[in-house]
Design a protein around this motif. Sequence first.
Motif, PDB file in Angstrom:
ATOM      1  N   PRO A  75     -58.861 -53.980  -1.577  1.00  0.00           N
ATOM      2  CA  PRO A  75     -57.657 -52.929  -0.932  1.00  0.00           C
ATOM      3  C   PRO A  75     -56.381 -53.614  -0.925  1.00  0.00           C
ATOM      4  CG  PRO A  75     -59.002 -53.988   0.984  1.00  0.00           C
ATOM      5  CD  PRO A  75     -59.719 -54.513  -0.288  1.00  0.00           C
ATOM      6  N   ARG A  76     -55.426 -52.705  -0.764  1.00  0.00           N
ATOM      7  CA  ARG A  76     -53.966 -53.012  -0.575  1.00  0.00           C
ATOM      8  C   ARG A  76     -53.776 -52.721   0.795  1.00  0.00           C
ATOM      9  NH1 ARG A  76     -53.900 -51.226  -5.925  1.00  0.00           N
ATOM     10  NH2 ARG A  76     -53.120 -49.198  -5.285  1.00  0.00           N
ATOM     11  N   TYR A  77     -52.680 -53.596   1.308  1.00  0.00           N
ATOM     12  CA  TYR A  77     -52.076 -53.101   2.477  1.00  0.00           C
ATOM     13  C   TYR A  77     -50.702 -53.033   2.889  1.00  0.00           C
ATOM     14  CZ  TYR A  77     -56.858 -54.998   4.049  1.00  0.00           C
ATOM     15  OH  TYR A  77     -58.091 -55.249   4.079  1.00  0.00           O
ATOM     16  N   LEU A 114     -47.649 -46.115  -2.434  1.00  0.00           N
ATOM     17  CA  LEU A 114     -48.281 -47.535  -2.965  1.00  0.00           C
ATOM     18  C   LEU A 114     -49.727 -47.665  -2.918  1.00  0.00           C
ATOM     19  CD1 LEU A 114     -46.043 -49.758  -0.704  1.00  0.00           C
ATOM     20  CD2 LEU A 114     -45.688 -49.654  -3.070  1.00  0.00           C
ATOM     21  N   GLY A 115     -50.358 -46.579  -2.875  1.00  0.00           N
ATOM     22  CA  GLY A 115     -51.640 -46.302  -2.916  1.00  0.00           C
ATOM     23  C   GLY A 115     -52.460 -47.096  -1.853  1.00  0.00           C
ATOM     24  N   ILE A 116     -52.111 -47.077  -0.608  1.00  0.00           N
ATOM     25  CA  ILE A 116     -52.409 -47.903   0.513  1.00  0.00           C
ATOM     26  C   ILE A 116     -53.272 -46.935   1.539  1.00  0.00           C
ATOM     27  CG2 ILE A 116     -51.772 -49.242   2.481  1.00  0.00           C
ATOM     28  CD1 ILE A 116     -49.826 -50.603   0.519  1.00  0.00           C
ATOM     29  N   SER A 117     -54.244 -47.218   1.933  1.00  0.00           N
ATOM     30  CA  SER A 117     -54.681 -46.442   2.971  1.00  0.00           C
ATOM     31  C   SER A 117     -55.237 -47.021   4.494  1.00  0.00           C
ATOM     32  CB  SER A 117     -56.232 -46.193   2.585  1.00  0.00           C
ATOM     33  OG  SER A 117     -57.064 -47.091   2.288  1.00  0.00           O
ATOM     34  N   ARG A 118     -54.601 -48.406   4.453  1.00  0.00           N
ATOM     35  CA  ARG A 118     -54.295 -49.093   5.696  1.00  0.00           C
ATOM     36  C   ARG A 118     -53.115 -49.647   6.045  1.00  0.00           C
ATOM     37  NH1 ARG A 118     -58.959 -51.374   9.365  1.00  0.00           N
ATOM     38  NH2 ARG A 118     -57.505 -51.108  11.134  1.00  0.00           N
ATOM     39  N   ALA A 198     -51.237 -61.946  -2.847  1.00  0.00           N
ATOM     40  CA  ALA A 198     -52.250 -62.317  -2.000  1.00  0.00           C
ATOM     41  C   ALA A 198     -51.638 -62.471  -0.645  1.00  0.00           C
ATOM     42  CB  ALA A 198     -52.903 -63.731  -2.491  1.00  0.00           C
ATOM     43  N   GLY A 199     -51.760 -61.441   0.156  1.00  0.00           N
ATOM     44  CA  GLY A 199     -50.984 -61.335   1.606  1.00  0.00           C
ATOM     45  C   GLY A 199     -52.329 -61.184   2.664  1.00  0.00           C
ATOM     46  N   LEU A 200     -52.287 -60.139   3.308  1.00  0.00           N
ATOM     47  CA  LEU A 200     -53.355 -60.014   4.603  1.00  0.00           C
ATOM     48  C   LEU A 200     -54.607 -60.142   3.766  1.00  0.00           C
ATOM     49  CD1 LEU A 200     -53.435 -59.549   7.541  1.00  0.00           C
ATOM     50  CD2 LEU A 200     -53.527 -56.895   6.835  1.00  0.00           C
ATOM     51  N   TYR A 201     -55.683 -60.848   4.313  1.00  0.00           N
ATOM     52  CA  TYR A 201     -56.993 -61.336   4.043  1.00  0.00           C
ATOM     53  C   TYR A 201     -56.796 -61.582   2.527  1.00  0.00           C
ATOM     54  CZ  TYR A 201     -57.544 -59.121   8.566  1.00  0.00           C
ATOM     55  OH  TYR A 201     -57.499 -58.857   9.941  1.00  0.00           O
ATOM     56  N   ALA A 202     -55.874 -62.155   2.020  1.00  0.00           N
ATOM     57  CA  ALA A 202     -55.748 -62.410   0.601  1.00  0.00           C
ATOM     58  C   ALA A 202     -55.523 -61.334  -0.530  1.00  0.00           C
ATOM     59  CB  ALA A 202     -57.007 -63.275   0.239  1.00  0.00           C
ATOM     60  N   LYS A 203     -55.271 -60.307   0.146  1.00  0.00           N
ATOM     61  CA  LYS A 203     -55.306 -58.712  -0.678  1.00  0.00           C
ATOM     62  C   LYS A 203     -53.628 -58.602  -0.917  1.00  0.00           C
ATOM     63  CE  LYS A 203     -59.586 -58.217  -1.035  1.00  0.00           C
ATOM     64  NZ  LYS A 203     -60.411 -58.674  -2.365  1.00  0.00           N
ATOM     65  N   PRO A 204     -53.506 -57.655  -1.961  1.00  0.00           N
ATOM     66  CA  PRO A 204     -52.001 -57.263  -2.274  1.00  0.00           C
ATOM     67  C   PRO A 204     -51.596 -56.805  -1.023  1.00  0.00           C
ATOM     68  CG  PRO A 204     -53.162 -56.993  -4.013  1.00  0.00           C
ATOM     69  CD  PRO A 204     -54.231 -57.243  -2.911  1.00  0.00           C
ATOM     70  N   THR A 205     -50.307 -57.153  -0.313  1.00  0.00           N
ATOM     71  CA  THR A 205     -49.592 -56.540   0.739  1.00  0.00           C
ATOM     72  C   THR A 205     -48.212 -56.493   0.541  1.00  0.00           C
ATOM     73  OG1 THR A 205     -51.406 -57.857   1.976  1.00  0.00           O
ATOM     74  CG2 THR A 205     -49.512 -57.030   3.119  1.00  0.00           C
TER      75      THR A 205
END
Lengths: 430, 804
Positions: A75-77, A114-118, A198-205
């Motif tokens: 996921p992305r954040y 941005l296609g983000i749901s969180r 690699a941002g929050l929890y190593a996911k795109p942020t």
Amino acid sequence: MTDRILTVRMEAHPSDSHTIDRYVKTGGYKALRKALKKMKPEAVAAEVNASNIRGRGGAGFPMGVKWGFLGAAEPRYLVVNCDESEPGTFNDRQLVERDPHQLLEGIAISSYALGISRAFIYVRGEYARGARRLQRAIDEAKEAGYLGEDILSSGFSLDVTIHLGGGAYICGEETALLNSLEGRRGEPRLKPPFPAIAGLYAKPTIVNNVESISNVPWITLNGGLAYADIGPDRSAGTKMLSISGHINKPGNHEIVMGMTWRELIYDIGGGIRDGNELKAWIPGGASSPWFVPDKHLDTRVELDEVGANGSMIGAGAVVVMDETTNVVAAAHSIVRFFAHESCGQCTPCREGTSWMEDILARIMDGRGRPEDIDLLMDVSDNISPGLSWPPAMTTICPLGPSATAPVASIVRYFRDEIEAMMPNKEAANA
Amino acid sequence: MPDTVSININGVAHDVEAGQRLIVAAESVGEVIPRFCHHDKLEPVGKCRMCLVEVEGPRGKVLMPSCTLLVSDGMVVDTESAVVKKAQEGVLEFLLINHPLDCPICDKGGECPLQDQTMQWGPGESRFVEAKRNFEKPIPVSDVVLLDRERCVLCDRCVRAADDIAGDPLLTFIDRGNHVQIQTFPNEPFSSYFSGNTVQLCPVGALTSVDYRFKARPWDLGHTRSVSFVDTVHSSVDAQTSRGKLVRVYGIENDRVNEGWLSDKDRFIFSAVHSPDRVTAPLVRGDDGFEEASWSDAMALVASRLGGYLGGEVGAIGGANNTNEEAYTLAKFMRSVVGSSNLDAQLGDGLNPHLAATVTPRATIDDLDRAATIFVWGPDLKETLPVLYLRVRKAVRNGATLVVASPAGTGLDAIAAHVVRYRAGSGSDVLRKFASGDKGYEGAREALDAGPVVGLVGRSSLAEDPMMAEAAAGVVRSLPDSKLLTLLTRANIYGALDMGLAPNLLPGRVSTADDEHAEMLEDAWGHLPRGTGRSTTQMLEDLASGAMRAMVLVGADPVRDCPDPGLAQRALEAAEFVVAFDAFVTDSSIHADVILPAAVWGEVSGTATNLEGRVQEVNASVRPAGQARSLNAALDDIAHLMGVDLRAAKVADVTREIAAVAPAYAGITPDHLTFESDGDGVIVPLEGEQPLKFIPVEVSVPVVTSRLTLHFPDALYDDGVWNRNAPTIAGLARQAEARLHPRDASMLPVHEGDIVSIEERFVMPVTLDDTVPVGSIVVPRNVVGTKGLTASTSVKVEAVEGGA
């Protein structure tokens, strides 16, 4: 020409601008409806890109470009930075306390683009009232179908979570913020990788500031080009400035950039208290090098021009100092702040900021030595080599170099005042 | 050949390996960049800022930390510019302003990276006139490690070693800014099996070990490279001495074996070498117990008594704590002088010698680095082979899939992708389901199909049938692209087996059934009894029944270590004559007629072989205690008294003889080890085929069904004689406890902390543990309170108090 975007509603309806009723009655969530019903996500992102809005958190990086770096992994954040802790800044506070739905609508539109749901909002721990109002607004928006599952029957869903910080300034640095949000120590990360990969929890942020995101509904509704038309080319849009210090009209002022500092301080800010002389001002928060009337009063309040003059608008905190100011005490106060707020992980910041604080305290106590001025400058130089702008760093993040700004400023402009605080050797020997 | 990139350092072009950190690449071409937080074996953090260099970028030269920066083609680096020099001096000055500079009383003084780098890169004097930061002087962070926060430079090495390498996240930073400090968590000491590594890693004198504090100065230390004898990994160590005593053991970076890491047992057990309880003179049983005797009298007695029996009436147990040369001499002495094939270095606690010594295809430790899947069926590696545990952790960190099967929770479970839990005694059944990928085992089975696979197989506990390991090995071998390591744990047991200290092996990994080789060996030795001898368990039974009459015990304590301590006790009491080569009077050697003082690890030189078959040099660093002697020298004299020349007085002669007559050791001469290996040892055989290839096949082991089955696993800190005699770690010995599944506990009924008895004799408190399968009881072996417990597969457990 529009001269205010963010503060119109709160000024017109001071008692209830934070409620969903008032927000919807004054055109709120129209932009979200437009985005979800009539625009593809890429089209929304394209409008933000076309607006030329630059990040309002301090660094001034073009927001559309930052969005373009977002990695594809799921996921992305989206993380909204509301850890507003720079001494002298209080504009995000007003935005979340007085118009939380404007921010939430911006978050929803941005997440859609941005296609983000969180999404997370990292709120400074001391902003209890802002956090309460934000939470109430989230609940209201969910209830009304502007957040949560299947927003406005579009198939787009978004969950927004508020996280209260623990009171550390460094958590306003985006990677330290991410560490804190993950439950780790608030320490800046090494870059690369950048959060967009690699941002929050190593996911795109994507990490954006409150003020930046609060502009998104207007941009969506009126188009990016309309936003780009406001103000000078490379300082598009309006900017919230928090003006404080020895000034007659302290407070937040939403302005269109391009005016001179003289206009800002004497017209918008109402001039110096008690008719005193202006001695110096900090143009962009405690971490920015100071400006003085002789050199800077007729330069322009514009991101690039302030940069060219060796400082920054930063998050928009203008601190005005009049002729009564003891500049050593002022610098000491700021350096003490940075020494206290250093995360302590890298050597130059951890050791250097405290050392400078000690030296300044000694000078204030009348125990300064003539060589202390050069020593202060050299310690500063060992944190921020060359003391140039933008600052070079021996550190991991810009906090250490920030502490050198007031020191270099007082040595540059008020060296004689520092020397005057040194004990008089001849008198002592007599 | 790895990919290379071209970089320019200080105007000179270099081709360096791609994918490296700049600081490492620069060092590889002779440009040393100063550092504190950087360490080759730890993830970079870029915290100390000592390694800043200027790198050309699109906006000109920029200061960047070389420890976090990956080299890229065309990179232009300046490590000597004025800007770099000023940054380095600045960082060193910053590090020193709050440093106490108590070097004259600091253990690190003289070997301190902060001192050394200040000399080379630092400013001449400090400009700091303010008050320094103060902390309480050293605070204990564990039983063996102390922390002086004033000296700490906050480099994060200890935290990373504890978190990432050891998996014990027990150290952390607290507070911030100038007040940042390393600390433990409230009520959680840094009780890690690997805590000593942080002392060695610390670039200043902040972390010190209790046993070395104020003992010596680095420039007075003698250094001897050797290998640890705590377990079969044989970690490379630097044994350090002062005034004739061992004072410290450090790990050496042998990347094929231990990569510099040690367990605390490896590091701290050496103090037992200097225990006041060592046997330092020959002891002969007289009317009033043991009396000291001269070596010549004691040896004469031994020679005459051993010479008075038929060969088969005598047996030898032990030899696993000795060098290959000592083990070989024992094998030669027993077979060619005494005339007996009854010899066994294992105590009924190990594996089929053919499996352990010659399993095919055998893996190396560093094969774990390349494994896609690692399968562990055996003892808890964290307790028994801690440094191998670290290597498995590393492999998993780097992406390997770990499958662990065990009758109770193990240290590796937390990082295992698949944990297969079985009730002790029912492993065979589970292994079969697992091999065929039955319901519930599909995931683990799938992982095994993704090679390369390294299988680590051993005996999960003393109570488990040793055939289980063979069955597990058979399953691993049936997989494509798989290799095996067996998991015997005692010191140089693999060397001892390779030297023929097994009833069915001759020196050099040859079966006793290999007549052709036996003939050749007989030519070399003069005499060689044929056929297979008796195992330890068989010897003990024969002694107890009178079928055998005399016993040679070599550093072995069967009363403690064999599955049936009662049998060992009866056997040694029944024996007509027992001679023990031992460093201590143990529960077994106390039954001897003669105890000959044995020189031990640290006092003897030779070679040793680890679990992957790597032969390394073992070097003496101190003189033997009192009159203690090496086994080969003592046996050489005794053989002379019995009329035979063993040619074993000199270690090098024995090494050469092994190279000549032991097929798997062909070519392993002293010269080869010293000059032709790179110091990290060599895997045998050097070339040619393994003389004996043991091919494990799937075998079925009967499933035991009884009310409570015993899982009796080893603990790192046990009540063994060595641990007891090493003051640094003696206090860490585990106490007996019975771990039960809550459901079984409720049947007894007992609660947490209640007392149970096992076999009506052994009483211990209950710990509830839902990782224990229903129907099992887990009791640590040979700890305080389990001495003498027989490792049978089913045990009677009753509530003693509490419960109800």
